[in-house]
Scaffold this active site. Sequence first.
Site, PDB file in Angstrom:
ATOM      1  N   ASP A   1      27.979  42.565  48.722  1.00 15.05           N
ATOM      2  CA  ASP A   1      28.510  43.621  47.998  1.00 15.05           C
ATOM      3  C   ASP A   1      27.421  44.612  47.332  1.00 15.05           C
ATOM      4  O   ASP A   1      26.275  44.318  47.459  1.00 15.05           O
ATOM      5  CB  ASP A   1      29.311  42.942  46.708  1.00 15.05           C
ATOM      6  CG  ASP A   1      30.409  43.965  46.415  1.00 15.05           C
ATOM      7  OD1 ASP A   1      30.376  45.254  46.479  1.00 15.05           O
ATOM      8  OD2 ASP A   1      31.377  43.506  45.683  1.00 15.05           O
TER       9      ASP A   1
ATOM     10  N   GLU B   1      35.950  48.382  37.929  1.00 11.96           N
ATOM     11  CA  GLU B   1      34.884  47.371  37.469  1.00 11.96           C
ATOM     12  C   GLU B   1      34.757  47.003  36.270  1.00 11.96           C
ATOM     13  O   GLU B   1      35.407  47.085  35.570  1.00 11.96           O
ATOM     14  CB  GLU B   1      33.704  47.436  38.582  1.00 11.96           C
ATOM     15  CG  GLU B   1      33.963  47.490  40.153  1.00 11.96           C
ATOM     16  CD  GLU B   1      32.578  47.672  40.863  1.00 11.96           C
ATOM     17  OE1 GLU B   1      31.856  46.508  40.698  1.00 11.96           O
ATOM     18  OE2 GLU B   1      32.441  48.061  41.953  1.00 11.96           O
TER      19      GLU B   1
END
Length: 820
Positions: free
Chosen positions: A309, A504
């Site tokens: 990621d 996020e």
Amino acid sequence: MKKSIALIISLAMLASVTACSEKPENSKPALESATDENGEVYKYQQYSSMSPEEIVAEMTLEQKTAQMVQPAVYNVSVKDMKKNDYGSILSTMGSIGAAEWRETVDGFQKAAIESESGIPYIYGQDDVHGVNYCRDAVYFPHNIGQGAANDEALAYQVGLITADEAKLCHMLWNFSPCVAQSVDPRWGRTYESYGSDLETITKLSTAYTKGLIDGGLVACSKHFFADGNVVYGTGEHGDIDMLIDRGDAQLSDDEIEELLKVYQAQIDAGVQTIMISHSSLNGVKMHENKEYIMKLKDEMGFEGFIVSDWGSVGNISGSSYEEQVIKSVNAGIDMLMETDRFEEAQDIIIDAVESGDISQERVDDAVTRIIKVKKDAGLFDDPLLENIKTEQQETGSLKYRAVAEQLVEKSLVLLKNDKEVLPFKEGTKIYITGPASDNGQVQCGGWTLDWNGASTKEVPGVTTILEAFERYAEDYGIEVITDDNKAADADVVLLCVGEQAYAEWNGDTEDLELCGSLGLKGNADAIKEAKKLGKPTVTCIIAGRNVILDEKDYEGWDSVVMCYLLGSEGKGVSDVLCGCVDFTGKLPSDWYGSLDQIGTDKCFLKRGYGESYGENFKPRKGPESLADEARVIDKDAIMDGTNYTRGLYKDSIYTNEYANLKISIPDGLTKESAEDYTMSTPDYMTDEDQKRIEATLWDADFMKEFGKQGDTDYISIGFVNTELGMPDHHDCTADEYLDADDDLTIRSMEDMPDASVTFDDRKIVKLGGEEYVRSTQRFHDDEGESQVMYNYARRLDDKLICIICISGIKPVDEYEAMFK
């Protein structure tokens, strides 16, 4: 800390986030012949009949390792791609449409296949609720809403439609589905999960993945694994201290096995790639957790490739970045999403192979897997997708919007309906209010045109809840009132409240309250207004999770509907509330009434709860959907009626005749597109700020190339139409314009205790013979002064102000000497 200050500077200048990228040079990069410029057959054509293993055997170590890294699109140029042929590129180019996406993707692809390596690359994107980085595409409800709908057939259709619209953009790799189990709603990524029930997650995500694959895309299950099981208070710490995101999941062997079953279902469905989680499992960062990464390959039958990621390799254990890269690759990660440090990562892998710290076999396995996925996707047969077939010719078709609308209808959860205020009856006068009623940014949430959400309330192709009610009021037989002076005439109040858009860790919250830190600024006032009116009240909550509600507020509302983040189709809400469709949505997770209930068996409402209109409900015929009016802001249109003329750039000289500007642009800066910018709208930004931003046309933007040395970061030239941007003060002076800009900068710093900004005294200076007012902003962190920005403003006429922004470390006199 420096990243935060850099963000502030980008906010202040409002320039394009696509800085440091070189746009593809050819709008139609189709190959003119089957041979390259030397008359040789393109390598990809030779490779098309070879196996992945045979192709890898033909490649050099440098070519192999280039396949193992993935830069962000704004950090590489077409020339870089032709030289290095990276395995993939990702991220956004700003608010652009499908045609512009095709141009971008194809330009890099042409460079890739003309490179010495000749391996086609694949473009990756987080298309998590439709092709959400494409303007005028269909934006579906986020996963939490899809979990509430719990419709397997619709989940498959979402996959098919996302694939079709992504193919229209030539983006074949979708970083989706997110198969996280959400257990703590304080987590900022809760809305990316289908809910808390693993059976539902498995069913819906598998159907969606099959839709993506059947539609012709490369799917990517994420984030492996337990990203939604992290414990509050264990969030990752570094440049940013997170409350829960990227934290530690503390699980038993039995709990781990249950989570792995979700990934086994994805593998059985044919998922081609898997993304590793930023988080830790029982104290071990997943990006170095070889035991479980290799379990995918050795025990679970996964034949695709594994990708890290965004920038996460640098957050694992290790005394150096070199050690972290080696550890990640040896743990089994095949492609590194090191968006900024990709060159460094590649060099480390090369050196590690030569020193024996990474085996040649490990590299060959990684590259073989990457090439296999690309071959299976057809990229070696048709890299420029000249023969690709799509069901629709353009994004945002009414056919696809109808599916999204149906999903919205099924995702709505009726929490209460006292006095049967719903459905609204014909002849009802409805006062619609609240900060979420006409806000496409809030309605779509994060991952929409930009990471934290769209830059403005008006999102191209999005029909808001208010717009749907107004557009179809005659069909519903209702009257819509929006004027608060006429609110007393209404029969009922439709109150729309919700959360800010976030992504996020920006969505991690301590309070989880509707009117808390991440609640919309106008929530409390709108709730008070509705209560004061004393009318029957229907409350719609537009949020990415089950937020904590004030008990008295909830008791005072006659009907409450949880809408989650519904995406582009507000008509799905109006149709249900007006009785064209019944409620069928159920809560995908427990709804907690207080923070101390989280993690216990106590809650306000249980998962699976949801009311309906009852057995005697008879739906009325719904209105036929109309195409949404195009809302793309033509940046040139904001200059209509002004004396603005576009500047020219040639031979390192920028000129604008009307502004009497002639600037010698220093070496090391490249001209970028500054017309499209995307920026989230944080809480400190006012409506006045937004108007000023939208009325600004950035005529030219010169940026330092990423990773290059230089003493100038950027030079930007813009024009503000003050009649549009400052309508209540359209005749403001240059000084007054700078006052507003400085004030925005100050407000942006309020939540940053370790950062500050100071201002030098304003000065009137001459640039090329014309007088400008100069504002100097000096940004500081705990290490001292970090960056300096010089903002210049000059009133050109009764409508236009010219603004110039420069950031760098040269003495200001040297910058001002650039003006001729």
